[in-house]
Design a protein around this motif. Structure first.
Motif, PDB file in Angstrom:
ATOM      1  N   ALA A 183     -42.619 -14.110  -0.337  1.00 27.34           N
ATOM      2  CA  ALA A 183     -42.080 -15.445  -0.600  1.00 27.34           C
ATOM      3  C   ALA A 183     -41.345 -15.427  -1.932  1.00 27.34           C
ATOM      4  O   ALA A 183     -41.906 -15.014  -2.952  1.00 27.34           O
ATOM      5  CB  ALA A 183     -43.194 -16.485  -0.622  1.00 27.34           C
ATOM      6  N   TYR A 184     -40.097 -15.862  -1.926  1.00 29.38           N
ATOM      7  CA  TYR A 184     -39.327 -16.007  -3.152  1.00 29.38           C
ATOM      8  C   TYR A 184     -39.232 -17.491  -3.472  1.00 29.38           C
ATOM      9  O   TYR A 184     -38.587 -18.250  -2.742  1.00 29.38           O
ATOM     10  CB  TYR A 184     -37.932 -15.412  -2.986  1.00 29.38           C
ATOM     11  N   PRO A 185     -39.872 -17.947  -4.541  1.00 32.37           N
ATOM     12  CA  PRO A 185     -39.851 -19.370  -4.872  1.00 32.37           C
ATOM     13  C   PRO A 185     -38.474 -19.820  -5.334  1.00 32.37           C
ATOM     14  O   PRO A 185     -37.648 -19.010  -5.757  1.00 32.37           O
ATOM     15  CB  PRO A 185     -40.876 -19.476  -6.009  1.00 32.37           C
ATOM     16  N   ARG A 186     -38.221 -21.107  -5.243  1.00 31.85           N
ATOM     17  CA  ARG A 186     -36.951 -21.648  -5.732  1.00 31.85           C
ATOM     18  C   ARG A 186     -36.877 -21.472  -7.241  1.00 31.85           C
ATOM     19  O   ARG A 186     -37.881 -21.528  -7.956  1.00 31.85           O
ATOM     20  CB  ARG A 186     -36.804 -23.119  -5.366  1.00 31.85           C
ATOM     21  N   MET A 187     -35.686 -21.261  -7.720  1.00 28.22           N
ATOM     22  CA  MET A 187     -35.484 -21.070  -9.154  1.00 28.22           C
ATOM     23  C   MET A 187     -35.196 -22.391  -9.839  1.00 28.22           C
ATOM     24  O   MET A 187     -34.579 -23.286  -9.266  1.00 28.22           O
ATOM     25  CB  MET A 187     -34.300 -20.132  -9.410  1.00 28.22           C
ATOM     26  N   SER A 188     -35.639 -22.481 -11.074  1.00 26.03           N
ATOM     27  CA  SER A 188     -35.212 -23.555 -11.961  1.00 26.03           C
ATOM     28  C   SER A 188     -35.027 -22.942 -13.335  1.00 26.03           C
ATOM     29  O   SER A 188     -35.608 -21.904 -13.652  1.00 26.03           O
ATOM     30  CB  SER A 188     -36.238 -24.695 -11.998  1.00 26.03           C
ATOM     31  N   PHE A 189     -34.212 -23.582 -14.148  1.00 21.92           N
ATOM     32  CA  PHE A 189     -33.872 -23.016 -15.452  1.00 21.92           C
ATOM     33  C   PHE A 189     -34.458 -23.854 -16.571  1.00 21.92           C
ATOM     34  O   PHE A 189     -34.479 -25.084 -16.517  1.00 21.92           O
ATOM     35  CB  PHE A 189     -32.349 -22.931 -15.602  1.00 21.92           C
ATOM     36  N   HIS A 190     -34.953 -23.182 -17.582  1.00 20.51           N
ATOM     37  CA  HIS A 190     -35.542 -23.826 -18.748  1.00 20.51           C
ATOM     38  C   HIS A 190     -35.075 -23.096 -20.000  1.00 20.51           C
ATOM     39  O   HIS A 190     -34.719 -21.919 -19.947  1.00 20.51           O
ATOM     40  CB  HIS A 190     -37.079 -23.775 -18.685  1.00 20.51           C
ATOM     41  N   ILE A 191     -35.082 -23.794 -21.111  1.00 20.39           N
ATOM     42  CA  ILE A 191     -34.755 -23.145 -22.376  1.00 20.39           C
ATOM     43  C   ILE A 191     -35.948 -22.318 -22.822  1.00 20.39           C
ATOM     44  O   ILE A 191     -37.080 -22.791 -22.834  1.00 20.39           O
ATOM     45  CB  ILE A 191     -34.406 -24.183 -23.464  1.00 20.39           C
ATOM     46  N   SER A 192     -35.678 -21.090 -23.195  1.00 16.49           N
ATOM     47  CA  SER A 192     -36.722 -20.222 -23.729  1.00 16.49           C
ATOM     48  C   SER A 192     -36.628 -20.230 -25.250  1.00 16.49           C
ATOM     49  O   SER A 192     -35.651 -19.760 -25.822  1.00 16.49           O
ATOM     50  CB  SER A 192     -36.536 -18.790 -23.195  1.00 16.49           C
ATOM     51  N   ILE A 193     -37.614 -20.807 -25.890  1.00 23.94           N
ATOM     52  CA  ILE A 193     -37.611 -20.893 -27.355  1.00 23.94           C
ATOM     53  C   ILE A 193     -38.255 -19.637 -27.914  1.00 23.94           C
ATOM     54  O   ILE A 193     -39.475 -19.459 -27.875  1.00 23.94           O
ATOM     55  CB  ILE A 193     -38.368 -22.147 -27.854  1.00 23.94           C
ATOM     56  N   LYS A 194     -37.425 -18.760 -28.442  1.00 22.03           N
ATOM     57  CA  LYS A 194     -37.950 -17.502 -28.984  1.00 22.03           C
ATOM     58  C   LYS A 194     -37.714 -17.447 -30.488  1.00 22.03           C
ATOM     59  O   LYS A 194     -38.624 -17.560 -31.265  1.00 22.03           O
ATOM     60  CB  LYS A 194     -37.281 -16.314 -28.277  1.00 22.03           C
ATOM     61  N   GLY A 195     -36.439 -17.252 -30.873  1.00 23.93           N
ATOM     62  CA  GLY A 195     -36.123 -17.279 -32.295  1.00 23.93           C
ATOM     63  C   GLY A 195     -36.475 -16.017 -33.042  1.00 23.93           C
ATOM     64  O   GLY A 195     -36.301 -15.941 -34.259  1.00 23.93           O
ATOM     65  N   ASP A 196     -37.016 -15.018 -32.367  1.00 23.83           N
ATOM     66  CA  ASP A 196     -37.424 -13.816 -33.071  1.00 23.83           C
ATOM     67  C   ASP A 196     -36.297 -12.794 -33.176  1.00 23.83           C
ATOM     68  O   ASP A 196     -36.356 -11.893 -33.994  1.00 23.83           O
ATOM     69  CB  ASP A 196     -38.643 -13.182 -32.372  1.00 23.83           C
ATOM     70  N   VAL A 197     -35.260 -12.937 -32.338  1.00 19.59           N
ATOM     71  CA  VAL A 197     -34.128 -12.019 -32.383  1.00 19.59           C
ATOM     72  C   VAL A 197     -32.856 -12.844 -32.513  1.00 19.59           C
ATOM     73  O   VAL A 197     -32.537 -13.659 -31.650  1.00 19.59           O
ATOM     74  CB  VAL A 197     -34.059 -11.152 -31.102  1.00 19.59           C
ATOM     75  N   GLU A 198     -32.131 -12.638 -33.618  1.00 13.60           N
ATOM     76  CA  GLU A 198     -30.939 -13.435 -33.855  1.00 13.60           C
ATOM     77  C   GLU A 198     -29.797 -13.003 -32.943  1.00 13.60           C
ATOM     78  O   GLU A 198     -29.791 -11.898 -32.412  1.00 13.60           O
ATOM     79  CB  GLU A 198     -30.499 -13.321 -35.317  1.00 13.60           C
ATOM     80  N   MET A 199     -28.838 -13.917 -32.757  1.00 14.86           N
ATOM     81  CA  MET A 199     -27.602 -13.597 -32.050  1.00 14.86           C
ATOM     82  C   MET A 199     -26.449 -13.736 -33.031  1.00 14.86           C
ATOM     83  O   MET A 199     -26.287 -14.783 -33.662  1.00 14.86           O
ATOM     84  CB  MET A 199     -27.385 -14.539 -30.856  1.00 14.86           C
ATOM     85  N   ASN A 200     -25.680 -12.683 -33.176  1.00 11.48           N
ATOM     86  CA  ASN A 200     -24.539 -12.702 -34.080  1.00 11.48           C
ATOM     87  C   ASN A 200     -23.292 -13.135 -33.308  1.00 11.48           C
ATOM     88  O   ASN A 200     -22.903 -12.485 -32.340  1.00 11.48           O
ATOM     89  CB  ASN A 200     -24.314 -11.310 -34.682  1.00 11.48           C
ATOM     90  N   TYR A 201     -22.699 -14.243 -33.727  1.00 11.53           N
ATOM     91  CA  TYR A 201     -21.520 -14.738 -33.028  1.00 11.53           C
ATOM     92  C   TYR A 201     -20.571 -15.414 -34.009  1.00 11.53           C
ATOM     93  O   TYR A 201     -20.940 -15.769 -35.128  1.00 11.53           O
ATOM     94  CB  TYR A 201     -21.915 -15.728 -31.930  1.00 11.53           C
ATOM     95  N   LYS A 202     -19.332 -15.592 -33.561  1.00  9.72           N
ATOM     96  CA  LYS A 202     -18.346 -16.364 -34.308  1.00  9.72           C
ATOM     97  C   LYS A 202     -17.409 -17.026 -33.312  1.00  9.72           C
ATOM     98  O   LYS A 202     -17.283 -16.581 -32.163  1.00  9.72           O
ATOM     99  CB  LYS A 202     -17.553 -15.467 -35.269  1.00  9.72           C
ATOM    100  N   ILE A 203     -16.798 -18.114 -33.727  1.00  4.84           N
ATOM    101  CA  ILE A 203     -15.825 -18.830 -32.906  1.00  4.84           C
ATOM    102  C   ILE A 203     -14.445 -18.573 -33.512  1.00  4.84           C
ATOM    103  O   ILE A 203     -14.230 -18.814 -34.699  1.00  4.84           O
ATOM    104  CB  ILE A 203     -16.104 -20.342 -32.871  1.00  4.84           C
ATOM    105  N   GLU A 204     -13.526 -18.071 -32.701  1.00  5.44           N
ATOM    106  CA  GLU A 204     -12.180 -17.763 -33.180  1.00  5.44           C
ATOM    107  C   GLU A 204     -11.141 -18.247 -32.186  1.00  5.44           C
ATOM    108  O   GLU A 204     -11.347 -18.176 -30.977  1.00  5.44           O
ATOM    109  CB  GLU A 204     -11.998 -16.253 -33.401  1.00  5.44           C
ATOM    110  N   GLU A 205     -10.012 -18.719 -32.723  1.00  3.22           N
ATOM    111  CA  GLU A 205      -8.866 -19.051 -31.887  1.00  3.22           C
ATOM    112  C   GLU A 205      -7.904 -17.869 -31.907  1.00  3.22           C
ATOM    113  O   GLU A 205      -7.640 -17.291 -32.954  1.00  3.22           O
ATOM    114  CB  GLU A 205      -8.171 -20.311 -32.399  1.00  3.22           C
ATOM    115  N   LYS A 206      -7.398 -17.507 -30.750  1.00  4.81           N
ATOM    116  CA  LYS A 206      -6.468 -16.381 -30.634  1.00  4.81           C
ATOM    117  C   LYS A 206      -5.234 -16.820 -29.870  1.00  4.81           C
ATOM    118  O   LYS A 206      -5.328 -17.542 -28.872  1.00  4.81           O
ATOM    119  CB  LYS A 206      -7.126 -15.207 -29.896  1.00  4.81           C
ATOM    120  N   ASP A 207      -4.064 -16.382 -30.339  1.00  8.41           N
ATOM    121  CA  ASP A 207      -2.840 -16.600 -29.585  1.00  8.41           C
ATOM    122  C   ASP A 207      -2.890 -15.771 -28.305  1.00  8.41           C
ATOM    123  O   ASP A 207      -3.748 -14.902 -28.136  1.00  8.41           O
ATOM    124  CB  ASP A 207      -1.627 -16.201 -30.426  1.00  8.41           C
TER     125      ASP A 207
END
Length: 296
Positions: free
Chosen positions: A112-136
């Motif tokens: 049996a494969y149950p239906r999926m639902s999505f939830h936020i996983s609050i971890k915070g132990d591993v950072e994500m390195n990101y930046k927002i940039e505009e490009k032509d």
């Protein structure tokens, strides 16, 4: 939380229509993104394609009905979208390990494969390195292939495609044709995907050279595509060895949609996705995932 509500709304639509023809474009509309990007995102988060998830859910419900009713196999096949009792029986046995007839017996083990639902996983132990940039706008040219995502084929085919490009000299020819010195450390050959719509379970993937100025001379053997001016969320991996590139970049992909997007204030925009590879020398490198975004 809007992101979670939309994604779970899309999952509710699937669940409500398991005995009907599922409209993948409607799923994407509920999730407020293209069908293409929704299915790609779903695969990254869940490690299973949308089509495979639907198949598993239908066969799960079919097994319940076999054990709890006297419905005929032929009627069950039609109910869950199979063209014949034979095709339904094959699919059922591939998943459950027994035929539909045997599934009615007491003590038979089923899956049996149950239906999926999505939830936020609050971890915070591993950072994500990101930046927002505009490009032509810029161009990418290279060799492309339509990648099939069913059964995890993409996880096999893409690495093989890279291996073939090294073996047959394509990588070297791209490297020679690529513009030089555009971004410090950027490798000459990178990857771009999802730059046009294909079938439900496929996406276009290109191993190519990026021309940020758009004026490079493109050899006739290569396909060229134009990327419009966009705002990009750019996610950077930790430094790693060259042989760890695939592992590290897949780790980033799996975190972007469930961990970053829900609280970022941004949504996925229409446009391609890129993977860029950087060399730091002495077998040290890092990678970036570029995703087009718009503010909510």
């Amino acid at each position: 939380m809007d992101w979670l509500q939309r994604i779970n709304g899309a999952m509710n639509y699937i669940e409500d229509n398991l005995t009907e023809d599922i409209d993948y474009s409607k799923i994407a509309k509920i999730a407020c993104c293209s069908s293409y990007h929704f299915q790609r995102m779903f695969s990254f988060i869940t490690d299973v394609t949308m089509a495979e998830y639907v198949r598993r859910r239908r066969l799960t419900l079919a097994a319940f009905e076999l054990q709890n009713s006297k419905i005929k196999v032929i009627d069950l096949a039609v109910k869950y979208g199979y063209e014949s009792p034979e095709s339904f029986s094959r699919a059922f046995q591939n998943m459950h390990g027994v035929t539909p007839s045997l599934a009615r017996e007491k003590g038979i083990q089923l899956k049996a494969y149950p239906r999926m639902s999505f939830h936020i996983s609050i971890k915070g132990d591993v950072e994500m390195n990101y930046k927002i940039e505009e490009k032509d706008s810029f161009k990418v040219f290279g060799v492309e292939e339509i990648i099939d995502t069913t059964g995890g084929n993409n996880l096999v085919r893409i690495p093989r495609m890279w291996s073939e490009s090294f073996e047959n000299g394509t990588y070297k020819r791209l490297e020679d044709a690529a513009p030089k010195g555009q971004i410090q450390g950027l490798c000459s050959v990178n990857a771009i995907m999802c730059y046009r719509c294909t079938d439900t379970d496929t996406f276009p993937y290109m191993i190519g050279a990026i021309d940020f100025k758009g004026d490079a001379e493109v050899p006739e053997e290569f396909t060229s595509i134009s990327v419009p001016a966009l705002t990009w969320a750019i996610f950077k991996t930790e430094e790693h060895k060259e042989e760890e590139t695939t592992e590290k970049i897949q780790d980033i992909w799996k975190r972007i949609f469930p961990e970053w997007f829900p609280n970022s204030g941004y949504e996925h925009a229409e446009g391609p996705e890129l993977e860029l590879y950087y060399s730091l020398g002495k077998d040290r490198c890092y990678s970036e995932v570029w995703i087009p975004v718009v503010k909510k």
